[in-house]
Design a protein around this motif. Sequence first.
Motif, PDB file in Angstrom:
ATOM      1  N   PRO A   1      -3.316   4.097   0.421  1.00 20.36           N
ATOM      2  CA  PRO A   1      -3.052   3.089   1.524  1.00 20.36           C
ATOM      3  C   PRO A   1      -1.615   3.060   1.859  1.00 20.36           C
ATOM      4  O   PRO A   1      -0.699   3.451   1.166  1.00 20.36           O
ATOM      5  CB  PRO A   1      -3.659   1.646   0.888  1.00 20.36           C
ATOM      6  CG  PRO A   1      -4.383   2.150  -0.289  1.00 20.36           C
ATOM      7  CD  PRO A   1      -3.934   3.329  -0.978  1.00 20.36           C
ATOM      8  N   PRO A   2      -1.496   2.488   3.111  1.00 17.00           N
ATOM      9  CA  PRO A   2      -0.100   2.166   3.533  1.00 17.00           C
ATOM     10  C   PRO A   2       0.541   1.284   2.723  1.00 17.00           C
ATOM     11  O   PRO A   2       0.005   0.471   1.717  1.00 17.00           O
ATOM     12  CB  PRO A   2       0.001   1.592   5.043  1.00 17.00           C
ATOM     13  CG  PRO A   2      -1.658   1.899   5.402  1.00 17.00           C
ATOM     14  CD  PRO A   2      -2.435   2.009   3.934  1.00 17.00           C
ATOM     15  N   PRO A   3       2.045   1.161   2.709  1.00 18.58           N
ATOM     16  CA  PRO A   3       2.998   0.398   1.774  1.00 18.58           C
ATOM     17  C   PRO A   3       2.689  -0.869   2.293  1.00 18.58           C
ATOM     18  O   PRO A   3       2.471  -1.495   3.421  1.00 18.58           O
ATOM     19  CB  PRO A   3       4.464   0.728   2.119  1.00 18.58           C
ATOM     20  CG  PRO A   3       4.240   1.294   3.337  1.00 18.58           C
ATOM     21  CD  PRO A   3       2.784   2.192   3.513  1.00 18.58           C
ATOM     22  N   PRO A   4       2.864  -1.937   1.365  1.00 19.34           N
ATOM     23  CA  PRO A   4       2.863  -3.293   1.443  1.00 19.34           C
ATOM     24  C   PRO A   4       4.018  -3.814   2.342  1.00 19.34           C
ATOM     25  O   PRO A   4       5.059  -3.009   2.332  1.00 19.34           O
ATOM     26  CB  PRO A   4       2.879  -4.196   0.150  1.00 19.34           C
ATOM     27  CG  PRO A   4       3.672  -3.299  -0.721  1.00 19.34           C
ATOM     28  CD  PRO A   4       2.896  -1.837  -0.382  1.00 19.34           C
ATOM     29  N   LEU A   5       3.970  -4.853   3.025  1.00 18.44           N
ATOM     30  CA  LEU A   5       4.989  -5.186   4.093  1.00 18.44           C
ATOM     31  C   LEU A   5       6.224  -5.701   3.367  1.00 18.44           C
ATOM     32  O   LEU A   5       7.458  -5.404   4.118  1.00 18.44           O
ATOM     33  CB  LEU A   5       4.461  -6.440   4.920  1.00 18.44           C
ATOM     34  CG  LEU A   5       3.250  -6.136   5.810  1.00 18.44           C
ATOM     35  CD1 LEU A   5       3.088  -7.483   6.602  1.00 18.44           C
ATOM     36  CD2 LEU A   5       3.801  -4.950   6.834  1.00 18.44           C
ATOM     37  N   ASP A   6       6.259  -6.143   2.156  1.00 22.15           N
ATOM     38  CA  ASP A   6       7.682  -6.334   1.432  1.00 22.15           C
ATOM     39  C   ASP A   6       7.975  -5.500   0.488  1.00 22.15           C
ATOM     40  O   ASP A   6       8.911  -5.825  -0.462  1.00 22.15           O
ATOM     41  CB  ASP A   6       7.010  -7.847   0.538  1.00 22.15           C
ATOM     42  CG  ASP A   6       6.037  -7.452  -0.495  1.00 22.15           C
ATOM     43  OD1 ASP A   6       5.537  -6.459  -0.637  1.00 22.15           O
ATOM     44  OD2 ASP A   6       6.375  -8.316  -1.604  1.00 22.15           O
TER      45      ASP A   6
END
Length: 568
Positions: free
Chosen positions: A559-564
């Motif tokens: 999945p894409p990286p987390p926002l933080d």
Amino acid sequence: MAAWLALMNALLALAAVLSNASTTRHYKFDVKLQNVTRLCHTKSMVTVNGKFPGPKIVAREGDRVLIKVVNHVPNNISIHWHGIRQLQSAWADGPAYITQCPIQTGQSYVYNFTIVGQRGTLLWHAHISWLRATLYGPIIILPKRGVPYPFPKPHKEVPILFGEWFNADPEAVIAQALQTGAGPNVSDAYTINGMPGPLYNCSKDTFKLKVKPGKTYLLRLINAALNDELFFSIANHSLTIVDVDAIYVKPFTTDVLLITPGQTTNVLLTTKPSIPNATFLMSARPYATGLGTFDNTTTAGILEYHLPNTTTSSSSSTLLLKPTLPALNDTAFAANFSSRLRSLASVQFPANVPQNVNKKFYFTVGLGTSPCPKNQTCQGPNGTKFAASVNNVSFVLPTTAVLQAYFFKQSKGVYTTDFPDNPRFPFNYTGTPPNNTFVDNSTKVEVLPFNTQVELVLQDTSIQGAESHPLHLHGFNFFVVGQGFGNYNPAKDPAKFNLVDPVERNTVGVPAGGWVAIRFKADNPGVWFMHCHLEVHTSWGLKMAWIVLDGKLPNQKLPPPPLDLPKC
């Protein structure tokens, strides 16, 4: 009556579902400075929540774990959840500049992962420079509710963490070593649960394990030491090994065990039926094979018997018994011990050993040298700098995270994909070293298509002396299908491989002057670090990375990286 039975069956089914329901567990790690005193020496050091060792994480198989790490210290920080598979959660793995940029001062990051198919003991530790000298703690994974251990239920469970204590700042120790090119100064003591024990001068801190007679205890052993494999024994008591690296094994009993940095071992200790007229030392000291200096000391704790509801204990006795540990360089014991480890390979806990290998690799691991920079005096071998490598490639950490560069297709200037599958300059790896011992300093990775079934032979080299190397692979467990001494022989040695019940681990010792063969299935997309868990060797470059490509199905993609996600 039928309606009542139907209701009861429905309630039982609901109870079964609820008992296996996963939980989300939240933790907060405040990384901050704390004054700690050992060996009559007080220093300000980096801790989690002011504790040394750090707090334990407890979860059940199937649970989701969220850990918010807040950095209150001047150092950059990253935390690795050592041994957690991180299925589709490579962003939470933690090695700095591999899966993430470090957490900078005043910043935070939430590590978010789910524990799948694992139960037992693992550990967490810092994964940047030498900060794991003080930043480490246990991860305890309980079975799903209602699922018993495949061994007798213990009376009590006790984590026992081995570590190292430096009077100096470990960051200064490694900085000096990298500057001079020499080996680093060694630690001043080993510790059990942060305490050096009674065998050191000016040591006021000793771990005491208080037990009752006639009970069975599960000891969750963790080697969090920076640079030393350790022998461990309890005087006049046997230990039954039931689990390594959060995987059940066929139980066997031993008086002494060997545990490398990064490894965990669960053992059953059955106490004597009545209070003995003695107390017993539990001791750990190094297994050392290299030519370099090492901390040649022994840490000890005390096993103390108590009767419930009385003041009677074995500590009132004057007799203190010490265990007998192997010689410091007892490689025969190390090889024999590791060969006794076998997977359960049962219906409930199968050993899914890859049988049809798609890709074979042969990696040499060991020390080498780098030239001394101009206008500098170096204190390594013959005026060079110590280096370490895999297939003569000494891995250089980039200044941005490899996983980020891979995911966003921005690899240029970060890494190349030409890591050698085999040694580029063959020689007698365990015999006379070649004249040229210089390494190639670069950032090369190995790329694997999803679901590749890998066989990897790790070969020790005698350059700068044959030495055991505990190799840790992130993101995977692997099966240890073979090991031996001398140079691996691809024509003869595979016939002796165990493909039925080999031990499954995440960290394995490459024998001093020998080789080990492992197999794993590349079913976890992402970028996965592999390195020696002797921290000095990692600092010198004995590390590399695998990129496992996405599969075709949604649950086979990263999945894409987390926002933080921290920024560099």
